[in-house]
Design an enzyme around this catalytic site. Structure first.
Site, mmCIF file in Angstrom:
data_model
loop_
_atom_site.group_PDB
_atom_site.id
_atom_site.type_symbol
_atom_site.label_atom_id
_atom_site.label_comp_id
_atom_site.label_asym_id
_atom_site.label_seq_id
_atom_site.Cartn_x
_atom_site.Cartn_y
_atom_site.Cartn_z
ATOM 1 N N THR A 555 60.328 48.256 44.205
ATOM 2 C CA THR A 555 60.585 49.037 45.414
ATOM 3 C C THR A 555 60.850 50.474 44.973
ATOM 4 O O THR A 555 60.878 50.774 43.782
ATOM 5 C CB THR A 555 61.855 48.546 46.140
ATOM 6 O OG1 THR A 555 63.013 48.918 45.375
ATOM 7 C CG2 THR A 555 61.845 47.031 46.300
ATOM 8 N N LYS A 579 62.639 54.650 39.871
ATOM 9 C CA LYS A 579 63.268 55.609 38.956
ATOM 10 C C LYS A 579 64.713 55.924 39.302
ATOM 11 O O LYS A 579 65.403 56.592 38.543
ATOM 12 C CB LYS A 579 62.506 56.941 39.009
ATOM 13 C CG LYS A 579 61.111 56.869 38.495
ATOM 14 C CD LYS A 579 60.441 58.208 38.681
ATOM 15 C CE LYS A 579 59.238 58.261 39.546
ATOM 16 N NZ LYS A 579 58.455 57.276 40.027
ATOM 17 N N GLU A 606 59.501 51.187 31.666
ATOM 18 C CA GLU A 606 58.391 51.981 31.122
ATOM 19 C C GLU A 606 57.649 52.722 32.233
ATOM 20 O O GLU A 606 57.219 53.867 32.058
ATOM 21 C CB GLU A 606 57.436 51.053 30.360
ATOM 22 C CG GLU A 606 56.226 51.719 29.736
ATOM 23 C CD GLU A 606 56.598 52.795 28.725
ATOM 24 O OE1 GLU A 606 56.971 52.421 27.616
ATOM 25 O OE2 GLU A 606 56.512 53.995 29.050
ATOM 26 N N VAL A 609 57.997 56.597 33.994
ATOM 27 C CA VAL A 609 57.305 57.826 33.588
ATOM 28 C C VAL A 609 55.875 57.468 33.194
ATOM 29 O O VAL A 609 55.667 56.624 32.325
ATOM 30 C CB VAL A 609 58.002 58.499 32.381
ATOM 31 C CG1 VAL A 609 57.291 59.793 32.008
ATOM 32 C CG2 VAL A 609 59.469 58.765 32.683
ATOM 33 N N LEU A 613 51.309 54.196 31.104
ATOM 34 C CA LEU A 613 51.199 54.824 29.769
ATOM 35 C C LEU A 613 52.451 54.524 28.936
ATOM 36 O O LEU A 613 53.563 54.570 29.459
ATOM 37 C CB LEU A 613 51.072 56.347 29.906
ATOM 38 C CG LEU A 613 49.802 56.884 30.546
ATOM 39 C CD1 LEU A 613 49.891 58.407 30.658
ATOM 40 C CD2 LEU A 613 48.580 56.489 29.735
ATOM 41 N N ASP A 678 60.406 64.061 42.108
ATOM 42 C CA ASP A 678 59.900 62.946 41.317
ATOM 43 C C ASP A 678 59.665 63.375 39.861
ATOM 44 O O ASP A 678 60.022 62.661 38.922
ATOM 45 C CB ASP A 678 58.606 62.445 41.961
ATOM 46 C CG ASP A 678 58.191 61.118 41.407
ATOM 47 O OD1 ASP A 678 59.001 60.174 41.491
ATOM 48 O OD2 ASP A 678 57.081 61.030 40.850
ATOM 49 N N LYS A 682 61.557 62.256 36.313
ATOM 50 C CA LYS A 682 60.831 61.730 35.140
ATOM 51 C C LYS A 682 61.222 62.470 33.864
ATOM 52 O O LYS A 682 61.489 61.851 32.840
ATOM 53 C CB LYS A 682 59.318 61.833 35.362
ATOM 54 C CG LYS A 682 58.808 60.824 36.372
ATOM 55 C CD LYS A 682 57.342 61.061 36.655
ATOM 56 C CE LYS A 682 56.817 60.025 37.627
ATOM 57 N NZ LYS A 682 55.502 60.380 38.171
ATOM 58 N N GLY A 797 48.867 55.178 40.287
ATOM 59 C CA GLY A 797 47.949 54.184 40.843
ATOM 60 C C GLY A 797 48.549 52.803 40.717
ATOM 61 O O GLY A 797 49.273 52.509 39.759
#
Ligand code: ADP
Ligand code: ASP
Ligand code: MG
Length: 815
Positions: A555, A579, A606, A609, A613, A678, A682, A797
């Site tokens: 969420t 986050k 993970e 951020v 990746l 956002d 990060k 994505g």
């Protein structure tokens, strides 16, 4: 001669008894058979309950008697032709009347002695053996019935009488010498004292009756027919993956049954062991299954551990104090007191200092033991040399058993570390002198988890089961479940990870399935679930107490992020793409990390951020290996990158932002991306993971949005404001063209300071060619000082984020 024993479930009703009769018929191959039967399933419990009720003056004992009567009459009617029923039915009624008279007696006197209870309990086996022997008569004429009380003689220790083998063996041998019937049916569990009073051999004692007969008659085999395919590697009702054990030594079987494998009553092995008679445990409902063969034969097997067992309802009693040291005889006195009170000691450990001794007994004996011990050590306690005993109830003993364990090092270490990793607290440990078992006392609420993890570790080729509790099944959540569904088989076969989704919740509904939700139809199942309730969701996860539980937060919700600490404290790992927790106050971030270490529950994020990746993992590895991050430069917003890469003369800023939302690149509230919050979150997380302390408001963030856009109260107003202020955005774009540069939203950390903001990036900069929704991070560290360490790739994505979450889950599986 062969002895066959059929347990309660095997003779539960007429239908099952028919299977038993078939097995008896097929076992005849010229040799004589002795058939020992238990009471019909649950009947002994019902008799016990009826006795208690009667003695308490509760006349509902009559309803129980009626229930018992119906069960037996129904079975008889289904097994015996109508023409022959009447005499047998009246016999049963006579037995039931006798039972009722005894219970009436208890009711009137308001009392139930151990002696009366044994007589009442004997009715279960008397009824079943009578019915079965009559039914067998229909098939095998040369068969008969013998009352065990005439052959098995015991002392008068009602409830669990001791057999007088000398008398018993002689009586059995004499009877069978004079009797020539091909099959003799006898009631299990019951016997008689030398004075002729009915006694019982202890709950589950029909197995023992059969062993006594087998030994006295030097039968060539004792067969225990029950409702499972043999002795299992763990109780099959608790550990679904448990498997039947093909071969066991007598000692292993004894140890397993002593430590709780209920399928065999512990005293059963002694008599047959003396005569080297093998025991075969078979399943009445699957007679072709090979079962378990218990004998003296040595079977080599790779796994030194044969089974894992447990005993519930245990109390630990600890006696300690300086008065115990060096005073020989304190333990002797302790055991004497317990033996006088007939208390069975199941578990003993003594600290090598002799300062304390700790014993495990049944909960039901705890109060008696406590009083008796405190009384016996009264003098020492009054002189403060010994403390009053410490009593801890509701514990459980788990044991690893195997003949070959003594030849292997490290098994106990493996046992305890497996339990430790799952936060199962071990209260006491004991290893039998034979080294055939290692046992540990744990809390009762951890039993299921403990047995399953140990079983997994010792028997399942190290397959690890991960149990997921997933909250949030929007774009990313849906993809995540799809990926699990797709990869399940591969993970199981190749990585030995068994992924199960135990719970799912969206904002409306939640759905649980302890055995794993069928991922083919999760949407449908979730719709049938209960109303979503985050605290109930947590409570259920806690109560299920499954091993390797993982809470997965998909969420973007603040209140969900505030529940992590509860999960971590229950040793439930947390995997999150949300986050908010890691970007909240530094103290909260630190607290969560600390809880994760303290409770051995991974906390992985993970995807906070750069979506999938491996950015955070890389920072962690750099720091762990002693490197120092000095500077970070990054484009961390896949959505802003998408927006500024697609925004040009021919498209309006509003339309591009809308499109980014449709493609799932923005947060549900796009202002969180466009305002730069956002990105600030990060970089803050990267800074913290690099080992620096920083708060979000220390990051300077000059928004490119006009304040009117920032001040809108909902998504609709926000989008409208983007149209109103189209000129503002077009001006920024023109400026970039004029400077021959591209617009990138950049986050930067250097010299302990951080900022985020829209920057004009010239052609020669590594960020210039960042395409689509890609992210890029440059880490300048002590080791990467000239050329930074660069990570670049799709940073937003649903699919890549889901795969990042997936990777965190697998990381936990590989720990
Ligand atoms: P019966 O009525 O045939 O004597 P029991 O109920 O006494 O049967 O014993 C069989 C039961 O023992 C099984 O149904 C199973 O639930 C339980 N059990 C506990 N531990 C084990 C084990 N390690 N292997 C097999 N069964 C076990
Ligand atoms: N019927 C007795 C009991 O339930 C004995 C047995 O089944 O072995 O304990
Ligand atoms: Mg049994």
């Amino acid at each position: 001669m062969k002895v066959l024993k059929f347990g309660g479930t095997s003779v539960a009703n007429a239908q099952n008894i028919k299977l038993v009769l078939e097995i008896i018929e097929e076992s005849r191959s010229g040799e004589r058979l002795v058939v020992i039967v238990s009471a019909f399933s649950k009947v002994t419990d019902l008799l016990q309950l009826a006795s208690q009720k009667a003695a308490q003056g509760d006349d509902r004992f009559k309803e129980i008697v009626a229930e018992i009567e119906t069960k037996h009459l129904e079975a008889l009617k289904a097994l015996i032709p109508v023409s022959e029923q009447s005499a047998l039915l009246s016999h049963i009624k006579r037995i039931i009347n006798h039972l009722e008279t005894l219970l009436d007696g208890c009711f009137l006197l308001g009392e139930l002695s151990a002696r009366t209870l044994d007589t009442i309990l004997s009715f279960g086996e008397l009824l079943s053996a009578y019915i079965i022997s009559e039914a067998l008569q229909q098939k095998i004429k040369n068969s008969g019935y013998k009352d065990s009380r005439e052959l098995i003689k015991t002392d008068s220790n009602f409830g669990k009488a001791s057999v007088n083998f000398e008398v018993t063996n002689a009586l059995i041998q004499e009877y069978f010498q004079t009797n020539s019937q091909e099959v003799i049916v006898m009631p299990g569990f019951i016997a008689a004292s030398t004075e002729g009073i009915t006694t019982t051999l202890g709950r589950g004692g029909s197995d023992y009756t059969a062993a006594i007969l087998a030994a006295a008659l030097r039968a060539h085999q004792l067969e225990i027919w029950t409702d499972v395919n043999g002795m299992f590697t763990a109780n099959p009702k608790i550990v679904k993956q448990a498997k039947p054990i093909a071969n066991l030594s007598y000692q292993e079987a004894m140890e397993l049954s002593h430590f709780g494998a209920k399928v065999l009553y512990p005293p059963t092995i002694q008599p047959v062991l003396r005569e080297s008679i093998p025991i075969l445990i078979k399943n009445t409902f699957e007679p072709t299954a090979i079962g378990t063969y218990i004998s003296n034969d040595i079977f080599t097997q790779n796994n030194p551990v044969k089974g894992i067992t447990h005993i519930d309802s245990i109390t630990l009693v600890t006696l300690e104090g300086s008065g115990m040291i060096g005073v020989s005889g304190s333990s002797k006195r302790l055991f004497e007191v317990l033996s006088q009170k007939n208390i069975n000691v199941i578990f003993i450990t003594q600290a090598s200092s002799e300062h304390s001794i700790c014993i495990g007994i049944l909960n039901s004996d705890a109060d008696t033991a406590e009083n008796a011990i405190n009384k016996a050590f009264e003098v020492e306690i009054s002189q403060n040399k010994i403390q009053p005993c410490i009593v801890e109830k509701n514990l459980c003993i788990i044991a690893l058993v195997g003949e070959n364990m003594k030849n292997h090092q490290g098994l106990s270490g493996r046992m305890f570390s497996t339990l430790g990793k799952n936060n199962v607290n071990i209260r006491a440990i004991a290893q039998g002198a034979s080294e055939r078992n290692i046992s540990a006392v744990i809390n009762e609420r951890d039993v299921k988890k403990a047995l399953n993890t140990l079983h997994e570790n010792f028997f399942e080729e190290n397959t690890k089961q991960l149990n997921l509790f997933v909250m949030g099944v929007g774009n990313v959540g849906e993809k995540f479940i799809e990926q699990i569904h797709q990869q399940k088989k591969f993970l199981k076969e190749k990585l030995k990870i068994n992924l199960r989704v135990i719970a799912l919740s969206n904002s409306r509904k939640m759905y649980f399935d302890e055995d794993g939700i069928s991922l083919k139809e999760w949407q449908f199942l979730l719709d049938t679930g209960d109303a979503a309730d985050a605290s109930l969701f947590f409570k259920t996860a806690k109560e299920l107490n499954l091993r390797n539980s993982i809470f997965v937060d998909i969420t973007a919700n603040e209140s969900v992020s505030q529940t992590y600490e509860h999960y971590l404290k229950q040793n439930i790992a947390v995997v999150t793409c949300n986050k908010i927790a890691c970007a909240s106050e530094f103290d909260n971030y630190k607290k969560l990390k600390k809880l994760s270490r303290q409770y051995n529950a991974p906390f992985l994020f993970e995807t906070n951020v750069g979506a999938g990746l491996p950015i955070i993992d890389t920072v962690k590895n750099l720091v762990a290996s002693g490197d120092k991050v000095n500077k970070i430069q990054a484009v961390l917003s896949g959505s802003l990158n998408f927006i500024f890469n697609n925004f040009n003369e021919s498209s309006s800023f509003h339309d591009v932002v809308k499109e980014a939302g449709v493609q799932g690149f923005t947060e549900p509230d796009p202002k969180i991306d466009l305002s730069g919050i956002d990105v600030a979150r990060k970089i803050l997380i990267l800074i913290r993971e690099s080992g620096y302390k920083m708060e979000i408001d220390e990051i300077s963030n000059e928004s490119f949005l006009p304040s009117a856009c920032l001040e809108t109260s909902d998504n609709e107003a926000f989008f409208t404001s983007l149209i109103t202020h189209a000129d503002h955005f077009n001006t920024i774009f023109q400026e970039a063209i004029a400077k021959d540069s591209r617009l990138k939203y950049v986050a930067q950390f250097e010299n302990g300071k951080a900022n985020v903001g829209l920057r004009f990036i010239p052609k020669d900069h590594p960020f210039y060619n960042l395409e689509g929704k890609d992210n890029i991070v440059l880490f300048f560290t002590d080791r990467y000082s000239d050329q930074p360490l660069l990570i670049k790739g799709a940073g937003a994505g649903a699919a890549v984020t889901a795969s990042g979450i997936f990777a965190d889950v697998i990381r936990i599986g590989n720990i």
